[in-house]
Write an enzyme that holds these catalytic residues in place. Sequence first.
Site, short mmCIF file in Angstrom:
data_model
loop_
_atom_site.label_atom_id
_atom_site.label_comp_id
_atom_site.label_asym_id
_atom_site.label_seq_id
_atom_site.Cartn_x
_atom_site.Cartn_y
_atom_site.Cartn_z
N LYS A 3 -69.07 -13.28 20.34
CA LYS A 3 -68.71 -14.68 20.66
C LYS A 3 -68.93 -14.86 22.16
O LYS A 3 -68.11 -14.44 22.97
CB LYS A 3 -67.25 -14.91 20.28
CG LYS A 3 -66.88 -16.33 19.90
CD LYS A 3 -66.96 -17.38 20.97
CE LYS A 3 -65.95 -17.34 22.05
NZ LYS A 3 -66.33 -18.19 23.21
N GLU B 297 -61.86 -6.00 30.26
CA GLU B 297 -62.34 -6.06 31.65
C GLU B 297 -61.91 -7.43 32.16
O GLU B 297 -62.47 -8.44 31.73
CB GLU B 297 -63.86 -5.94 31.71
CG GLU B 297 -64.45 -4.68 31.13
CD GLU B 297 -64.18 -3.45 31.96
OE1 GLU B 297 -63.62 -3.57 33.07
OE2 GLU B 297 -64.52 -2.35 31.48
N CYS C 187 -66.62 -10.43 39.00
CA CYS C 187 -65.28 -9.85 38.90
C CYS C 187 -65.00 -8.89 40.05
O CYS C 187 -63.87 -8.78 40.51
CB CYS C 187 -65.13 -9.14 37.57
SG CYS C 187 -66.40 -7.90 37.30
N GLU D 230 -56.98 -15.26 41.85
CA GLU D 230 -58.43 -15.11 41.72
C GLU D 230 -59.06 -16.51 41.75
O GLU D 230 -58.82 -17.33 40.87
CB GLU D 230 -58.78 -14.42 40.39
CG GLU D 230 -60.27 -14.14 40.28
CD GLU D 230 -60.70 -13.55 38.95
OE1 GLU D 230 -60.21 -14.03 37.91
OE2 GLU D 230 -61.52 -12.62 38.95
P1 NAD Z 1 -62.11 -16.71 30.04
O1 NAD Z 1 -61.03 -15.71 29.82
O2 NAD Z 1 -61.72 -18.13 30.19
O3 NAD Z 1 -63.15 -16.70 28.82
C1 NAD Z 1 -63.84 -15.52 28.45
C2 NAD Z 1 -64.19 -15.58 26.98
O4 NAD Z 1 -62.97 -15.59 26.23
C3 NAD Z 1 -64.95 -16.85 26.55
O5 NAD Z 1 -65.93 -16.48 25.61
C4 NAD Z 1 -63.87 -17.69 25.93
O6 NAD Z 1 -64.35 -18.60 24.96
C5 NAD Z 1 -63.00 -16.64 25.27
N1 NAD Z 1 -61.61 -17.04 25.00
C6 NAD Z 1 -60.83 -17.91 25.69
N2 NAD Z 1 -59.61 -18.01 25.12
C7 NAD Z 1 -59.61 -17.17 24.05
C8 NAD Z 1 -58.64 -16.81 23.05
N3 NAD Z 1 -57.42 -17.35 23.04
N4 NAD Z 1 -58.99 -15.91 22.11
C9 NAD Z 1 -60.21 -15.35 22.11
N5 NAD Z 1 -61.17 -15.65 23.00
C10 NAD Z 1 -60.88 -16.54 23.97
O7 NAD Z 1 -62.94 -16.19 31.27
P2 NAD Z 1 -64.16 -16.92 31.99
O8 NAD Z 1 -63.61 -18.03 32.80
O9 NAD Z 1 -65.23 -17.18 31.00
O10 NAD Z 1 -64.70 -15.74 32.93
C11 NAD Z 1 -64.24 -15.50 34.21
C12 NAD Z 1 -63.23 -14.37 34.20
O11 NAD Z 1 -63.82 -13.18 33.70
C13 NAD Z 1 -62.74 -14.02 35.59
O12 NAD Z 1 -61.36 -13.80 35.57
C14 NAD Z 1 -63.47 -12.72 35.91
O13 NAD Z 1 -62.84 -11.89 36.87
C15 NAD Z 1 -63.50 -12.09 34.57
N6 NAD Z 1 -64.54 -11.06 34.51
C16 NAD Z 1 -64.17 -9.75 34.54
C17 NAD Z 1 -65.14 -8.74 34.54
C18 NAD Z 1 -64.74 -7.29 34.59
O14 NAD Z 1 -65.59 -6.45 34.34
N7 NAD Z 1 -63.51 -6.95 34.92
C19 NAD Z 1 -66.50 -9.09 34.49
C20 NAD Z 1 -66.83 -10.43 34.47
C21 NAD Z 1 -65.85 -11.41 34.48
#
Ligand code: NAD
Length: 512
Positions: A195, A274, A308, A406
């Site tokens: 997804k 992550e 990230c 963040e």
């Molecule tokens: P997000 O958590 O809003 O969304 C990530 C994914 O989760 C999307 O596909 C979204 O549709 C899905 N999602 C949202 N709510 C959900 C739920 N209740 N159940 C299941 N899936 C759900 O994150 P974002 O805004 O897309 O990405 C940015 C974040 O990702 C930042 O916090 C960044 O630090 C983090 N990130 C971490 C790493 C790492 O390796 N640690 C790498 C890249 C990004």
Amino acid sequence: MNKPLPNDALTDNLRKVTSYLQRFKAATVPHIIAGERVAGADTFEDFDPTDNSVICKVASGTAAEIDRAARAAAAAFPAWAGLPGDKRQALLHKVADRIEARAEEIALVESFDSGQPIRYMAKAALRGAENFRFYADKAPSASDGMSLPTDTHLNYTLRQPIGPVGVITPWNTPFMLSTWKIAPALAAGCTIVHKPAEWSPLSAVILSEIMTEVFEEAGLPKGVVNLVHGFGESAGKALTEHPAIKAIAFVGESVTGSHIMAQGAPTLKRVHFELGGKNPVIVFDDADRERALDAVLFMIYSLNGQRCTSSSRALVQRSIYDGFVADLKARVAKIRVGHPLDPATEIGPLIHPRHVEKVLSYAQHAKADGAEVAVGGVRAMDGKGNYVCPTLFTGAATTMRIAQEEIFGPVLTVIPFDDEADALKIANDVRYGLAAYIWTGNIGRAHRVAQSVEAGMVWVNSENVRHLPTPFGGVKASGIGRDGGEYAFEIYMEQKNIAIGLDKHRPPKIGV
Ligand code: NAD
């Protein structure tokens, strides 16, 4: 012939991406479930971050499509898991070949869809192929275990794939991050329901097409890989709750991680997270100033600060603080904001208007809390699209929101410190613990600080240079589990111990 000037290159890239996008614009972008293109009842719109015009419509998954995809992944699991490791190895190399063959398309589509500058995306697409090659070569030995012969027993441990895995990915560098999860899961023998993020869904389609093609040509049952688009609260939630899905590999925000944990609890889902970061880069007064300056700038302003592992907090020793901040100001003011497909662009538009609002709100927080907005804090490109000026907050204290939360944009918060103990105290005074960067000429200090800083990964006198065999992940609110090398198999595989009693073994007798 002369090399084209940047603007010629932009025109050329726009022409190419227009042709790559034609098929996405022509009809609703479908899910890909068990090799079939599935339209679904609902759709959502995918936007061009340079002006927020609609690029295309995308199928919006519900529990029904997730159920179909999870069943397909479960049905395909025995065949994929049962395939000898060397066969999986060959197929994953084939996936890598086809990613390489379509690398330009992937890079251009992803750059256009996400706003990340093309200068970084070309490398990210190829890194996706590397991820597949790295794990392809691990597939033949993925199930090897230890054998411990004794006089009476032969004990051996098998590693077996856990089953169908749900992969949920964010919108920043989505192609590379997806391969990072999917390649080891496939090498382990798991099948997949992916997804992708709703704000940048297109490169996932290309990855899914490539894998589906390769596995179909190999005559495997359909459903080894499945793609369901949609929102987190619907498609994402349904995936985390589905009983056929044995584990969730998630990359995204820490708060979302908590939701996923709660959603997965009734089915005792294994999770691998992550999550976010507020990573310190600590610059001591004995550091190589020029290299440190380059690294600090690169690690926060490349990839639009939507990374990230970005070094979003610069902790600078007070004795060099004024000079270092002056250098930062001069360089940040010169960073080139522009169209993501222009190779000269260093910062492209942010992903979404809502994200722009969030990022810019921190300029207000900075002022309210008494820090200085030294550069930026406002929109760029005359307010068009989602462009934001690279931003520098100085004179910050660790208690401020700009030093704790963040921001996930091209925004650097600079905090002065007095000595090693003070630097460590500030570095560790956040809920996150993903990465840390240390700049010093003193190897003893580097080692001391690296040991005590609360982070899953530490770079000394370097930016985020990553070797695939090494563990990647965070502590505290930054994650659970590790990607990379053999570490990734810990989520995708179960250990099974088998003990065989040898001739000498005599079970105890009772009832004689
Ligand atoms: P997000 O958590 O809003 O969304 C990530 C994914 O989760 C999307 O596909 C979204 O549709 C899905 N999602 C949202 N709510 C959900 C739920 N209740 N159940 C299941 N899936 C759900 O994150 P974002 O805004 O897309 O990405 C940015 C974040 O990702 C930042 O916090 C960044 O630090 C983090 N990130 C971490 C790493 C790492 O390796 N640690 C790498 C890249 C990004």
